[in-house]
Structures are given as C-alpha cells and as structure tokens.
Design a protein around this motif. Structure first.
Motif, PDB file in Angstrom:
ATOM      1  N   ALA A  29       0.844  -1.210   0.000  1.00  0.00           N
ATOM      2  CA  ALA A  29       0.000   0.000   0.000  1.00  0.00           C
ATOM      3  C   ALA A  29       0.872   1.250   0.000  1.00  0.00           C
ATOM      4  CB  ALA A  29      -0.932  -0.004   1.213  1.00  0.00           C
ATOM      5  N   PHE A  43      -3.590   4.015   7.672  1.00  0.00           N
ATOM      6  CA  PHE A  43      -4.297   2.743   7.538  1.00  0.00           C
ATOM      7  C   PHE A  43      -4.690   2.257   8.924  1.00  0.00           C
ATOM      8  CE2 PHE A  43      -1.235   3.428   4.226  1.00  0.00           C
ATOM      9  CZ  PHE A  43      -1.957   3.194   3.067  1.00  0.00           C
ATOM     10  N   VAL A  81      -8.720   2.850   4.920  1.00  0.00           N
ATOM     11  CA  VAL A  81      -7.722   3.739   4.323  1.00  0.00           C
ATOM     12  C   VAL A  81      -8.188   5.174   4.535  1.00  0.00           C
ATOM     13  CG1 VAL A  81      -6.463   4.314   2.213  1.00  0.00           C
ATOM     14  CG2 VAL A  81      -7.267   1.968   2.582  1.00  0.00           C
ATOM     15  N   ALA A 120      -5.189   1.817  -1.834  1.00  0.00           N
ATOM     16  CA  ALA A 120      -6.205   0.766  -1.652  1.00  0.00           C
ATOM     17  C   ALA A 120      -6.146  -0.221  -2.814  1.00  0.00           C
ATOM     18  CB  ALA A 120      -7.591   1.399  -1.544  1.00  0.00           C
ATOM     19  N   PHE A 136     -13.309  -3.330  -1.786  1.00  0.00           N
ATOM     20  CA  PHE A 136     -13.253  -1.924  -1.354  1.00  0.00           C
ATOM     21  C   PHE A 136     -14.674  -1.418  -1.228  1.00  0.00           C
ATOM     22  CE2 PHE A 136     -13.288   2.613  -2.028  1.00  0.00           C
ATOM     23  CZ  PHE A 136     -12.173   3.068  -1.347  1.00  0.00           C
ATOM     24  N   VAL A 163     -11.093  -1.686   3.091  1.00  0.00           N
ATOM     25  CA  VAL A 163     -10.775  -2.875   2.292  1.00  0.00           C
ATOM     26  C   VAL A 163     -10.954  -4.099   3.194  1.00  0.00           C
ATOM     27  CG1 VAL A 163      -9.022  -4.081   0.935  1.00  0.00           C
ATOM     28  CG2 VAL A 163      -9.138  -1.575   0.876  1.00  0.00           C
TER      29      VAL A 163
END
Ligand SMILES: Cc1cc2nc3c(=O)[nH]c(=O)nc-3n(C[C@H](O)[C@H](O)[C@H](O)COP(=O)(O)O)c2cc1C
Length: 194
Positions: A29, A43, A81, A120, A136, A163
């Motif tokens: 990520a 995150f 996220v 993401a 997502f 996610v």
C-alpha cells in the motif's frame, strides 16, 4: 493479476489472513504513488474480532444485518484507508512547491483522496497475488462521526474507504451493478482529441 481482480464479498471465517500477508498488503500500500511524495495516507488495521465488530456496529445504517453485511462481516481483516488533506497542504507549502497560501483552489482534484485510492488498489491487487479476496467499500457518510469517535480518528484524517480481506467464502455474490456491463475501450478512450 489485473484481469483476475474482482471484489470478493464473502469470506471463509475460519481462515485468518496470515500475519506476513497482512504486512505485505500494507507494505505494498505504501508503495503507491503520491503527489509530491506527500504520502498523506493512514491505515487503520482491524484484525481482531472485537475491533472488526466495532467497525460493523458503528458503520451500520440501522435495521437487521442484510445479507451483504452478513457475508462481509465474515472477513477476518479490515483495513480502513484514510487521507490527510493537511499533509498535502503542508507538503506543497514547502519551498520546492511554494504553495505557501495553502489555498485549496490550487488543487484541480483532491489528490489526498486519489492517492489513498491508489494505495487501496495496491492492496486489492496484492490480495489477488496472495490467493485471497478483497473488496473496497465506503464508510457511510452519516456514520463518519461515529466511526471517528469509536476509533479515535483525528480530525485531520478522513476515511476514504475500507478494504475487507480474507480467503473467499462459498457464498460470494457479484455486484448487481456488473449487469451494466463494462464500457468498451472505444467508448471511453479519446485519441488525439475528444
Ligand atoms: C469507490 C468505490 C466504492 C465501492 N463501494 C462498494 C460498496 O459500498 N459495496 C460493495 O459491495 N462494493 C463496492 N464497490 C465495488 C464495486 O461495486 C465494484 O468495483 C464494481 O461493481 C466492479 O466490480 P469488480 O470490482 O468486481 O470488477 C466499490 C468500488 C469503488 C471503487
């Protein structure tokens, strides 16, 4: 890998995401591109059952759990996220960028959210690589306040989406939206001019 990626909305509740895979998702990520290398993302990892349940509780929009929620609720890992607009305004106020007025109208689009979305996507693709499924989805606008309070999210961070990750379950459902069909390349691509 790109062609194999699709949103997975049911998970095997008995197969946790191995810790090393979870770390790889996050390592990938942060390989996402970001404007000015601002990296204004964050995150929130929810791996334990109590944390995940709290997420579903505070983001529920009322009524009994619908089938979507029942299946998604089996995901052994959630990663929210978040993006920080301030991180970008601060970064672009530095001498090499020079936007010291921090004027938001300079930004044609909110790159803080763009970059969080790219991060993401890298998680979604990493999940495919690792033989897992992921989806997502957004945090409902009316639940943002409750979400912030429940997880102590600072005011300068905004959740861009969540996610879910896990090994696919047996009751996965494709989105009804897919009936719209994929718009063909010829329809969306404009060569040379519009
Ligand atoms: C910004 C964004 C928000 C989404 N929100 C949801 C959601 O709330 N619930 C859901 O089941 N899927 C959600 N999706 C997944 C889309 O439905 C899915 O990507 C689309 O139907 C195409 O299917 P595919 O990704 O499996 O190819 C979202 C996707 C994006 C990019």
């Amino acid at each position: 890998m790109v062609r194999r990626r699709r949103m997975v909305r049911d998970y095997d509740p008995d197969r946790p995401v191995p810790p090393e895979v979870r770390e790889r998702l996050l390592e990938h990520a942060i390989r996402a591109p970001s404007a000015g290398f601002s990296q204004g993302w964050a995150f929130l990892v929810l791996a334990g059952p109590a944390d995940r349940q709290r997420y579903w509780d505070v983001t529920a929009t009322g009524g009994p759990p619908d089938p979507w929620l029942q299946r998604m609720g089996r995901a052994p890992l959630l990663v929210v996220v978040l993006s920080s607009k301030d991180a970008y305004l601060d970064r672009y106020a530095e001498p090499d960028k020079g936007w010291t007025d921090r004027d938001e109208s300079r930004w044609a689009v909110p790159y803080w959210d763009v970059d969080a979305g790219m991060a993401a996507l890298l998680m979604l693709l990493t999940a495919v690589d690792e033989g897992l499924g992921a989806c997502f989805f957004g945090v409902p606008a009316e639940r943002l306040g409750a979400f912030r309070t429940a997880f102590g999210v600072p005011a300068d961070h905004r959740p861009v989406g969540c996610v879910s990750v896990g090994y696919p379950g047996e009751d996965d459902r494709r989105s009804p939206s897919l009936r719209r069909g994929r718009r063909p390349v010829e329809e969306v691509v404009h060569h040379g001019s519009w």
